[in-house]
Scaffold this motif. Sequence first.
Motif, mmCIF file in Angstrom:
data_model
loop_
_atom_site.group_PDB
_atom_site.id
_atom_site.type_symbol
_atom_site.label_atom_id
_atom_site.label_comp_id
_atom_site.label_asym_id
_atom_site.label_seq_id
_atom_site.Cartn_x
_atom_site.Cartn_y
_atom_site.Cartn_z
ATOM 1 N N HIS A 189 22.899 -9.777 7.394
ATOM 2 C CA HIS A 189 21.863 -8.776 7.255
ATOM 3 C C HIS A 189 20.481 -8.405 6.324
ATOM 4 N N MET A 190 20.521 -9.229 5.211
ATOM 5 C CA MET A 190 19.087 -9.354 4.760
ATOM 6 C C MET A 190 18.369 -9.589 5.125
ATOM 7 N N LEU A 191 18.712 -10.715 6.285
ATOM 8 C CA LEU A 191 16.839 -11.551 6.801
ATOM 9 C C LEU A 191 16.907 -10.527 7.852
ATOM 10 N N HIS A 192 17.404 -9.845 8.759
ATOM 11 C CA HIS A 192 17.281 -8.604 9.796
ATOM 12 C C HIS A 192 16.699 -7.515 9.152
ATOM 13 N N LEU A 197 15.055 -1.712 5.711
ATOM 14 C CA LEU A 197 15.583 -0.845 4.896
ATOM 15 C C LEU A 197 14.354 -0.125 3.452
ATOM 16 N N ILE A 198 13.985 -1.103 3.414
ATOM 17 C CA ILE A 198 12.929 -0.705 2.085
ATOM 18 C C ILE A 198 11.527 0.035 2.792
ATOM 19 N N ALA A 199 11.281 -0.238 4.507
ATOM 20 C CA ALA A 199 10.250 0.464 5.188
ATOM 21 C C ALA A 199 10.469 2.187 4.987
ATOM 22 N N SER A 200 12.351 2.116 4.755
ATOM 23 C CA SER A 200 12.745 3.827 5.098
ATOM 24 C C SER A 200 13.265 4.251 3.476
ATOM 25 N N GLY A 201 12.579 3.587 2.359
ATOM 26 C CA GLY A 201 12.573 3.923 1.231
ATOM 27 C C GLY A 201 14.171 3.877 0.424
ATOM 28 N N LEU A 219 25.713 -16.112 -9.900
ATOM 29 C CA LEU A 219 26.156 -17.607 -8.311
ATOM 30 C C LEU A 219 25.288 -16.276 -7.538
ATOM 31 N N TRP A 220 25.747 -14.584 -7.564
ATOM 32 C CA TRP A 220 25.436 -13.704 -6.650
ATOM 33 C C TRP A 220 23.822 -14.122 -7.293
ATOM 34 N N ASN A 221 23.843 -13.517 -8.379
ATOM 35 C CA ASN A 221 22.550 -13.189 -8.390
ATOM 36 C C ASN A 221 21.454 -14.313 -8.246
ATOM 37 N N ASP A 222 21.642 -15.190 -8.019
ATOM 38 C CA ASP A 222 20.928 -16.610 -7.487
ATOM 39 C C ASP A 222 20.751 -16.638 -6.312
ATOM 40 N N VAL A 223 21.635 -16.302 -5.700
ATOM 41 C CA VAL A 223 21.258 -16.413 -4.567
ATOM 42 C C VAL A 223 20.577 -15.232 -4.192
ATOM 43 N N PHE A 224 20.642 -13.517 -5.074
ATOM 44 C CA PHE A 224 19.892 -12.685 -4.658
ATOM 45 C C PHE A 224 18.164 -13.539 -4.661
ATOM 46 N N VAL A 225 18.536 -14.073 -6.388
ATOM 47 C CA VAL A 225 16.784 -14.059 -6.623
ATOM 48 C C VAL A 225 16.374 -15.400 -5.348
ATOM 49 N N ALA A 226 16.654 -16.212 -4.866
ATOM 50 C CA ALA A 226 16.309 -17.374 -3.959
ATOM 51 C C ALA A 226 16.059 -16.482 -2.603
ATOM 52 N N LEU A 231 12.064 -14.516 1.377
ATOM 53 C CA LEU A 231 11.231 -13.201 2.081
ATOM 54 C C LEU A 231 10.843 -12.737 1.681
ATOM 55 N N LEU A 232 9.514 -13.310 0.013
ATOM 56 C CA LEU A 232 8.439 -12.465 0.087
ATOM 57 C C LEU A 232 9.080 -10.884 -0.789
ATOM 58 N N ILE A 233 10.267 -10.519 -0.883
ATOM 59 C CA ILE A 233 10.191 -8.915 -1.678
ATOM 60 C C ILE A 233 10.444 -9.726 -2.943
ATOM 61 N N PRO A 234 10.353 -8.174 -3.586
ATOM 62 C CA PRO A 234 9.826 -8.433 -5.338
ATOM 63 C C PRO A 234 11.371 -8.357 -5.758
ATOM 64 N N ARG A 235 11.562 -9.569 -6.600
ATOM 65 C CA ARG A 235 13.165 -9.211 -7.484
ATOM 66 C C ARG A 235 13.113 -8.210 -8.321
ATOM 67 N N GLY A 236 14.896 -8.127 -7.920
ATOM 68 C CA GLY A 236 15.455 -6.686 -8.448
ATOM 69 C C GLY A 236 15.405 -5.639 -6.864
ATOM 70 N N THR A 237 15.001 -5.775 -5.897
ATOM 71 C CA THR A 237 14.823 -5.031 -4.907
ATOM 72 C C THR A 237 15.939 -4.943 -3.969
ATOM 73 N N ILE A 238 16.977 -6.173 -4.094
ATOM 74 C CA ILE A 238 18.375 -6.404 -4.496
ATOM 75 C C ILE A 238 18.796 -5.402 -5.852
ATOM 76 N N ARG A 239 20.216 -4.655 -4.542
ATOM 77 C CA ARG A 239 20.754 -4.106 -5.597
ATOM 78 C C ARG A 239 22.481 -4.445 -5.295
#
Length: 536
Positions: A189-192, A197-201, A219-226, A231-239
């Motif tokens: 889901h993240m890759l595709h 999703l970000i472009a949609s606001g 561990l989930w947080n470390d996965v999110f950061v990585a 994917l060159l997305i700012p940290r904190g974009t994932i929630r």
Amino acid sequence: MTDRIRITEHAPGQERVLTPQALEFLLSLHDLAERRRRELRRLRRTRRAALADGATPTFLPETRHIRDDATWQVAPPAPGLEDRRVEITGPIERKMTINALNSGARVWLADCEDASSPTWENVIASQANLQDAIRGTIEFTSPQGKEYRVTAERTPTIVVRPRGWHLDERRILVDGEPMSASLVDFGLHMLHNADALIASGRGPYFYLPKLESHLEARLWNDVFVAAQDMLLIPRGTIRATVLIETISAAFEMEEILYELREHSSGLNAGRWDYLFSIIRAFRFRGPDFVLPDRSALTMTAPFMRAYTEQLVRACHRRGAHAIGGMAAFVPSAKDPEATQVALAQVAEDKRREAADGFDGSWVAHPGLVETAQAEFDAVLGDAPHQLGRSRDDVVPDEAALIDLSTTPGDITEAGLRLNVEVGIRYMEAWLRGQGAVAIHSLMEDAATAEISRSQVWQWIHVEARTVEGHTISRDRVKGIVRELSASFERFDGDRFDEAVTLFHEVALRPTYPAFFTLAGTERYLSPLAEETPIAA
């Protein structure tokens, strides 16, 4: 590098989902997380064994400094997650996806977990359907010719629930070993979809199930950061919103928020899995830990009130949303009187949650959205949430979380039979690939089936007696299974025979499998199924 990965099955649409780039991404996540995931699973088994041996769960002394520090907060609400007053849940099946997007709810929990049977076809189709839903291209025509399209001007914010850390994806092997099912669902889901999703606001948002400690949140947080870095997305974009649906997690709510704080969007009161976790944790204890019929286990039971009030307090103290539990009723036009009674009960449940300070709640059917929203509208008005309501009146109470002795209700013959029936009927549908199943006007999923089979196992083990005066024994339940099995309406392609066998293995054997879904996947849904014994 992808020669390390082997795919053992094929499903329609697979090439679109399992692209070379996707496999490279999954492999990077696997290399980051797999060793620690295995360590955390061993820790789970150790903690569960201690509870089964009589240990009492407590707030962790080693993390008291996190609870005592009043200064830290989670990130502010992310775009599209400011107002979550009604969230609809369901599998990412094509028609149900369209219905959810048209439902009027503020959030759609797109479920790869308890509402989805993990057949390989479902795993692949869920990802393909997410891609189409996010890009506005999803449509469906039924075999009868009925067309389904998204017509809502405003669609819900999509929040994906991957499978839990305990589950393997046995159709994707890395160096000959199964991948984490969590990372497969998250990573694809993240890759595709993250950029779209970000472009949609909005953004890539997740519900995290079955956590049993703050270390699992770390561990989930470390996965999110990585993932964001790759994917060159700012940290904190994932929630991520964490479901507090295990007894151990209930003692670590603030610690879980702390570990995810730049990625946190709150906690959810996952009521059904929470009840399942309590039964599983205390299944060997005495009468004070034996609960009544599942139908009697409402959110007004004292131990459930302690759980939900402490959850709201923990969330609002840290600036996080508190999301209430599931309303599972399925409205029926064929029985309007029963539907009106049930809708009144749903309204009462949501009225209580809104009054307690919850910022939103779950429903399982589009027909409940209006009822639930009306109760939250009455409290919230134009405000998006209740984060300013601190619930300082609630005092964290270890004993209240596990005091089951004051739970009202009885164990009845009807409750025993219903547990057996729901367990078998759900398992039969699950084996055919259906993860959300309407049974007796309730939407059943894996969590409610887990309660049903676990109560049966515990009642047998402690030799519980029904209010009618009968002792619940293994032989007695076997007789009920035989009787009910003879009454099921059979059809071509049904899997009742396997469902009865699975029910015997997870509810009637002396050993207790931690999850029927794990046992069922290993035995029936795995490419190695015939070689694999049921996991205890």
